[in-house]
Write a protein that holds these residues in place. Structure first.
Motif, PDB file in Angstrom:
ATOM      1  N   MET A  48       0.903  -0.956   0.008  1.00  0.00           N
ATOM      2  CA  MET A  48      -0.033   0.007   0.078  1.00  0.00           C
ATOM      3  C   MET A  48       1.090   1.365   0.191  1.00  0.00           C
ATOM      4  O   MET A  48       0.597   2.177  -0.588  1.00  0.00           O
ATOM      5  CB  MET A  48      -0.830  -0.185   1.204  1.00  0.00           C
ATOM      6  N   GLN A  49       1.925   1.075   0.828  1.00  0.00           N
ATOM      7  CA  GLN A  49       2.914   2.465   0.769  1.00  0.00           C
ATOM      8  C   GLN A  49       3.700   2.548  -0.607  1.00  0.00           C
ATOM      9  O   GLN A  49       3.674   3.574  -0.905  1.00  0.00           O
ATOM     10  CB  GLN A  49       3.836   2.145   2.040  1.00  0.00           C
ATOM     11  N   LYS A  50       4.218   1.454  -0.924  1.00  0.00           N
ATOM     12  CA  LYS A  50       4.966   1.452  -2.340  1.00  0.00           C
ATOM     13  C   LYS A  50       3.711   2.238  -3.454  1.00  0.00           C
ATOM     14  O   LYS A  50       4.275   2.642  -4.104  1.00  0.00           O
ATOM     15  CB  LYS A  50       5.430   0.092  -2.836  1.00  0.00           C
ATOM     16  N   MET A  51       2.424   1.731  -3.425  1.00  0.00           N
ATOM     17  CA  MET A  51       1.556   2.082  -4.417  1.00  0.00           C
ATOM     18  C   MET A  51       1.012   3.398  -4.374  1.00  0.00           C
ATOM     19  O   MET A  51       0.456   4.042  -4.881  1.00  0.00           O
ATOM     20  CB  MET A  51       0.641   1.107  -4.743  1.00  0.00           C
ATOM     21  N   GLY A  52       1.426   4.074  -3.070  1.00  0.00           N
ATOM     22  CA  GLY A  52       0.808   5.389  -2.873  1.00  0.00           C
ATOM     23  C   GLY A  52      -0.802   5.295  -2.390  1.00  0.00           C
ATOM     24  O   GLY A  52      -1.445   6.172  -2.723  1.00  0.00           O
ATOM     25  N   ALA A  53      -1.481   4.224  -2.039  1.00  0.00           N
ATOM     26  CA  ALA A  53      -2.617   3.896  -1.852  1.00  0.00           C
ATOM     27  C   ALA A  53      -2.948   4.080  -0.445  1.00  0.00           C
ATOM     28  O   ALA A  53      -2.422   3.670   0.587  1.00  0.00           O
ATOM     29  CB  ALA A  53      -3.171   2.595  -2.356  1.00  0.00           C
ATOM     30  N   LYS A  54      -4.152   4.866  -0.219  1.00  0.00           N
ATOM     31  CA  LYS A  54      -4.574   5.259   1.246  1.00  0.00           C
ATOM     32  C   LYS A  54      -5.558   4.250   1.769  1.00  0.00           C
ATOM     33  O   LYS A  54      -5.638   4.211   2.865  1.00  0.00           O
ATOM     34  CB  LYS A  54      -5.351   6.642   1.074  1.00  0.00           C
ATOM     35  N   SER A  55      -5.942   3.411   0.891  1.00  0.00           N
ATOM     36  CA  SER A  55      -7.076   2.475   1.205  1.00  0.00           C
ATOM     37  C   SER A  55      -7.206   1.526   0.389  1.00  0.00           C
ATOM     38  O   SER A  55      -6.673   1.329  -0.829  1.00  0.00           O
ATOM     39  CB  SER A  55      -8.527   3.199   1.740  1.00  0.00           C
ATOM     40  N   ALA A  56      -7.792   0.292   0.746  1.00  0.00           N
ATOM     41  CA  ALA A  56      -8.066  -0.800  -0.410  1.00  0.00           C
ATOM     42  C   ALA A  56      -8.685  -0.438  -1.592  1.00  0.00           C
ATOM     43  O   ALA A  56      -8.460  -0.883  -2.813  1.00  0.00           O
ATOM     44  CB  ALA A  56      -8.516  -2.071   0.367  1.00  0.00           C
ATOM     45  N   PRO A  57      -9.944   0.480  -1.273  1.00  0.00           N
ATOM     46  CA  PRO A  57     -10.660   0.887  -2.474  1.00  0.00           C
ATOM     47  C   PRO A  57      -9.699   1.799  -3.464  1.00  0.00           C
ATOM     48  O   PRO A  57     -10.009   1.697  -4.445  1.00  0.00           O
ATOM     49  CB  PRO A  57     -11.595   1.771  -1.935  1.00  0.00           C
ATOM     50  N   HIS A  58      -8.816   2.529  -2.716  1.00  0.00           N
ATOM     51  CA  HIS A  58      -7.829   3.373  -3.526  1.00  0.00           C
ATOM     52  C   HIS A  58      -6.850   2.509  -4.364  1.00  0.00           C
ATOM     53  O   HIS A  58      -6.663   2.964  -5.475  1.00  0.00           O
ATOM     54  CB  HIS A  58      -7.343   4.428  -2.512  1.00  0.00           C
ATOM     55  N   LEU A  59      -6.457   1.578  -3.763  1.00  0.00           N
ATOM     56  CA  LEU A  59      -5.689   0.671  -4.376  1.00  0.00           C
ATOM     57  C   LEU A  59      -6.182   0.010  -5.468  1.00  0.00           C
ATOM     58  O   LEU A  59      -5.523  -0.027  -6.838  1.00  0.00           O
ATOM     59  CB  LEU A  59      -5.080  -0.309  -3.443  1.00  0.00           C
ATOM     60  N   ALA A  60      -7.352  -0.200  -5.575  1.00  0.00           N
ATOM     61  CA  ALA A  60      -8.335  -1.042  -6.565  1.00  0.00           C
ATOM     62  C   ALA A  60      -8.483   0.089  -7.716  1.00  0.00           C
ATOM     63  O   ALA A  60      -8.412  -0.394  -8.811  1.00  0.00           O
ATOM     64  CB  ALA A  60      -9.623  -1.548  -6.177  1.00  0.00           C
ATOM     65  N   ARG A  61      -8.782   1.251  -7.365  1.00  0.00           N
ATOM     66  CA  ARG A  61      -8.964   2.439  -8.585  1.00  0.00           C
ATOM     67  C   ARG A  61      -7.551   2.547  -9.060  1.00  0.00           C
ATOM     68  O   ARG A  61      -7.784   2.821 -10.529  1.00  0.00           O
ATOM     69  CB  ARG A  61      -9.510   3.729  -7.686  1.00  0.00           C
ATOM     70  N   ILE A  62      -6.511   2.432  -8.506  1.00  0.00           N
ATOM     71  CA  ILE A  62      -5.129   2.641  -9.045  1.00  0.00           C
ATOM     72  C   ILE A  62      -5.062   1.486  -9.915  1.00  0.00           C
ATOM     73  O   ILE A  62      -4.787   1.754 -11.162  1.00  0.00           O
ATOM     74  CB  ILE A  62      -3.998   2.796  -8.087  1.00  0.00           C
ATOM     75  N   ALA A  63      -5.289   0.333  -9.792  1.00  0.00           N
ATOM     76  CA  ALA A  63      -4.838  -0.742 -10.552  1.00  0.00           C
ATOM     77  C   ALA A  63      -5.929  -0.927 -11.786  1.00  0.00           C
ATOM     78  O   ALA A  63      -5.666  -1.073 -12.931  1.00  0.00           O
ATOM     79  CB  ALA A  63      -5.080  -2.092  -9.660  1.00  0.00           C
ATOM     80  N   LEU A  64      -7.161  -0.490 -11.397  1.00  0.00           N
ATOM     81  CA  LEU A  64      -8.051  -0.386 -12.510  1.00  0.00           C
ATOM     82  C   LEU A  64      -7.778   0.597 -13.636  1.00  0.00           C
ATOM     83  O   LEU A  64      -8.017   0.430 -14.785  1.00  0.00           O
ATOM     84  CB  LEU A  64      -9.477  -0.396 -11.973  1.00  0.00           C
TER      85      LEU A  64
END
Length: 212
Positions: A184-200
């Motif tokens: 999460m830290q490496k991807m710069g994601a603040k939450s699981a939904p944010h991580l999913a949006r980045i990947a999507l």
């Protein structure tokens, strides 16, 4: 940090009077223009890394504009294209647009129409370049993940909770939590939904590029 490159309009027309008139018109709008008299000249001189757009005459002495459009693409020049022609027809316009041209203007055209078409092309180019830059950043972050972190990421994107991920990977829940926190830290994601949006967003942009 180097200054961003300014957008450049590449105008290709074998008629020197047209080149001069169109160039003056666009420069009067504070736009930067480079002119070429034939296809060979632009193929030798265009810089794909510079933002901008292409204004191409359909009929050129050494290569028609539609063929030039395809050849530029094969060389990595993905700038939006606005066609201008004095010999247009509907099938030709349909072919140009189907191959990615934004506009197809018949001479003589109103100045405002050309200016509007060029400004729209520059906006589209800026959007594409911003998307490509964002994708490159996301992919750089993905490459920074360890193999185990990538496995955890894939599980998270499948909607699996930590306990199920731990079972699938045969590790402890605490280990999953550590990997999850790191990625999460490496991807710069603040939450699981944010991580999913980045990947999507990354996957959607890749799909758009492959569809072109």
């Amino acid at each position: 940090m180097p200054a961003p490159k300014l957008p450049q309009i590449h105008l290709v027309d074998d008629d020197p009077d047209v080149r001069s008139a169109v160039s003056l018109l666009l420069k009067s709008e504070n736009l930067r223009v480079t002119t070429y008299g034939d296809a060979k000249a632009i193929l030798e001189g265009v810089d794909a890394s510079t933002p901008g757009c292409l204004v191409l005459d359909v009929r050129l002495p050494d290569m028609d504009g539609l063929t030039l459009q395809r050849e530029l693409k094969t060389r990595g020049v993905q700038m939006p294209v606005v066609f201008i022609t004095g010999h247009g027809d509907i099938p030709m316009a349909v072919r140009a647009v189907s191959e990615g041209a934004l506009d197809f203007l018949e001479k003589p055209f109103h100045d405002e129409v050309l200016i509007e078409g060029v400004r729209h092309a520059l906006e589209i180019d800026a959007q594409h370049r911003a998307g490509a830059a964002e994708l490159a950043q996301v992919e750089e972050r993905l490459h920074s993940l360890t193999p185990r972190e990538r496995q955890v990421l894939e599980c998270l994107l499948d909607g699996k909770p930590n306990k199920l991920i731990a079972r699938d990977l045969e590790v402890s829940v605490r280990t999953v939590e550590i990997h999850r926190s790191n990625l999460m830290q490496k991807m710069g994601a603040k939450s699981a939904p944010h991580l999913a949006r980045i990947a999507l967003a990354c996957m959607e942009y890749r799909d758009r590029l492959s569809a072109k």
